[in-house]
Motif scaffolding. Structure first.
Motif, PDB file in Angstrom:
ATOM      1  N   LEU A  68      49.852   2.263  66.025  1.00  9.37           N
ATOM      2  CA  LEU A  68      49.298   1.102  65.175  1.00  9.37           C
ATOM      3  C   LEU A  68      49.819  -0.027  65.431  1.00  9.37           C
ATOM      4  N   TRP A  69      51.160  -0.148  66.121  1.00  7.23           N
ATOM      5  CA  TRP A  69      51.378  -1.307  66.514  1.00  7.23           C
ATOM      6  C   TRP A  69      50.849  -1.720  67.868  1.00  7.23           C
TER       7      TRP A  69
ATOM      8  N   LEU B 126      47.581  -1.067  68.541  1.00  9.92           N
ATOM      9  CA  LEU B 126      46.398  -1.592  68.287  1.00  9.92           C
ATOM     10  C   LEU B 126      46.528  -2.733  67.394  1.00  9.92           C
ATOM     11  N   ARG B 127      47.685  -3.219  67.119  1.00 15.96           N
ATOM     12  CA  ARG B 127      47.772  -4.420  66.166  1.00 15.96           C
ATOM     13  C   ARG B 127      47.267  -4.433  64.768  1.00 15.96           C
ATOM     14  N   ALA B 128      47.657  -3.256  64.278  1.00 10.30           N
ATOM     15  CA  ALA B 128      47.167  -2.945  62.788  1.00 10.30           C
ATOM     16  C   ALA B 128      48.165  -3.640  61.709  1.00 10.30           C
ATOM     17  N   SER B 129      47.523  -3.957  60.609  1.00 14.59           N
ATOM     18  CA  SER B 129      48.405  -4.643  59.656  1.00 14.59           C
ATOM     19  C   SER B 129      49.549  -3.932  59.254  1.00 14.59           C
ATOM     20  N   TRP B 130      50.610  -4.342  58.706  1.00 15.43           N
ATOM     21  CA  TRP B 130      51.587  -3.599  58.336  1.00 15.43           C
ATOM     22  C   TRP B 130      51.127  -2.826  56.841  1.00 15.43           C
ATOM     23  N   THR B 131      50.344  -3.225  56.116  1.00 18.07           N
ATOM     24  CA  THR B 131      50.114  -2.397  54.980  1.00 18.07           C
ATOM     25  C   THR B 131      49.440  -1.062  55.482  1.00 18.07           C
TER      26      THR B 131
ATOM     27  N   ALA C 268      55.822 -11.178  71.025  1.00 18.51           N
ATOM     28  CA  ALA C 268      54.221 -11.635  71.056  1.00 18.51           C
ATOM     29  C   ALA C 268      53.504 -10.393  71.067  1.00 18.51           C
ATOM     30  N   SER C 269      54.119  -9.154  71.275  1.00 20.12           N
ATOM     31  CA  SER C 269      53.096  -8.060  71.312  1.00 20.12           C
ATOM     32  C   SER C 269      53.127  -7.288  69.907  1.00 20.12           C
ATOM     33  N   LEU C 270      53.649  -7.716  68.804  1.00 19.37           N
ATOM     34  CA  LEU C 270      53.474  -7.448  67.494  1.00 19.37           C
ATOM     35  C   LEU C 270      52.726  -8.243  66.725  1.00 19.37           C
ATOM     36  N   ARG C 271      52.104  -7.758  65.654  1.00 18.03           N
ATOM     37  CA  ARG C 271      51.650  -8.414  64.295  1.00 18.03           C
ATOM     38  C   ARG C 271      52.373  -8.324  63.309  1.00 18.03           C
ATOM     39  N   LEU C 272      53.140  -9.288  63.008  1.00 13.38           N
ATOM     40  CA  LEU C 272      54.200  -9.295  62.169  1.00 13.38           C
ATOM     41  C   LEU C 272      53.569 -10.068  60.536  1.00 13.38           C
TER      42      LEU C 272
END
Length: 292
Positions: free
Chosen positions: A179-180, A182-187, A280-284
């Protein structure tokens, strides 16, 4: 007198035997436009102009041709590109080495922690190598890391610990890493990782029940039923909860517990990746990004 001049003039203007025999052969041998196959593969070739029949001299010039053909140059370029750091072979080799190293570290850490009875203290780090491998090299690399770790534990400590690792840490790490990646949201990530953790926990309970010969899941539901009945009786209610209600309460509590654990893992891993310059690889989320 005129006869002598005529003979001398005829002798000077008459082509000699050398010019009739040797010069044509030399011109045919050294001229590449008449015999191109002589200069195609040789390092040097001779090119000549038209022979002068008056003085019998040949004006020739040498031209340098490359010793390597175009095919050899292309093969050398491909060889350098083959060994470059940005090349496909180098990247595949690096991915294979890192996957093997992550699997070895994860397997040995789980084995030592289980042997020394400190698994509860370091259990949050067992899924980290799978997450790192998934973020760096993709979902396939994360799956390979999980499978390699399970195989290593199967060889070192047997099938029980290998299956326990896969249920409690492997599925969670693979789900979070995918999921990370694929840069999915944390929810969405927390919800799906909580489901993976809950399913793994139920599988762990069933496996333990099979090994010890007792139905642990049934004992848990019976205790929940007794506790809920006691609470309702103390409140003055004579209603008795059904088993479907008990299963629903048990599943809800298990998912909530897994969600809190996964949330703590998300925060911990986000701090870890930020310290190692992989932010940079994360969507926080914004609040996590500002806090880090």
């Amino acid at each position: 007198m005129n006869l002598l001049k005529l003979q001398i003039h005829h002798h000077l203007t008459k082509p000699s035997r050398l010019s009739r025999t040797v010069l044509p052969s030399l011109s045919s041998a050294f001229c590449p436009h008449r015999f191109p196959y002589l200069s195609s593969g040789s390092p040097t070739s001779l090119s000549c102009d038209f022979t002068d029949s008056r003085n019998g001299h040949i004006r020739a010039s040498t031209t340098q041709t490359p010793t390597w053909s175009s095919k050899e140059e292309e093969s050398s370029d491909e060889r350098y590109e083959y060994l470059a750091k940005d090349g496909e072979v180098f990247q595949n080799t690096l991915r294979l080495v890192e996957t093997a190293m992550f699997a070895a570290v994860s397997g040995l850490a789980y084995l030592l922690s289980n042997s020394l009875a400190i698994e509860n203290y370091f259990g949050c780090f067992f899924a980290l190598p799978i997450v790192i491998s998934s973020i760096r090299w993709g979902v396939v690399a994360g799956r390979k890391t999980m499978v390699a770790t399970v195989v290593l534990l199967f060889v070192l400590s047997g099938p029980v610990k290998a299956v326990n690792y896969m249920l409690m840490h492997g599925l969670l790490g693979f789900t979070m890493g995918s999921l990370w990646r694929l840069r999915a949201s944390w929810t969405r990530s927390i919800f799906l990782c909580a489901l993976a953790r809950a399913i793994g926990a139920v599988g762990y309970v069933l496996l333990t029940s099979f090994l010890i010969g007792e139905n642990i899941l049934q004992l848990i539901t019976i205790n929940i039923h007794a506790s809920l009945s006691y609470v309702l009786t103390s409140m003055g209610s004579n209603s008795i909860p059904t088993m479907n209600v008990i299963y629903t309460i048990f599943g809800t509590l298990l998912v909530i517990n897994s969600a809190f654990f996964v949330l703590l893992l998300h925060i911990l891993y986000a701090i870890f990746f930020a310290k190692f310059r992989m932010k940079a690889s994360l969507r926080l989320p914004k609040w996590v990004d500002l806090a880090i």
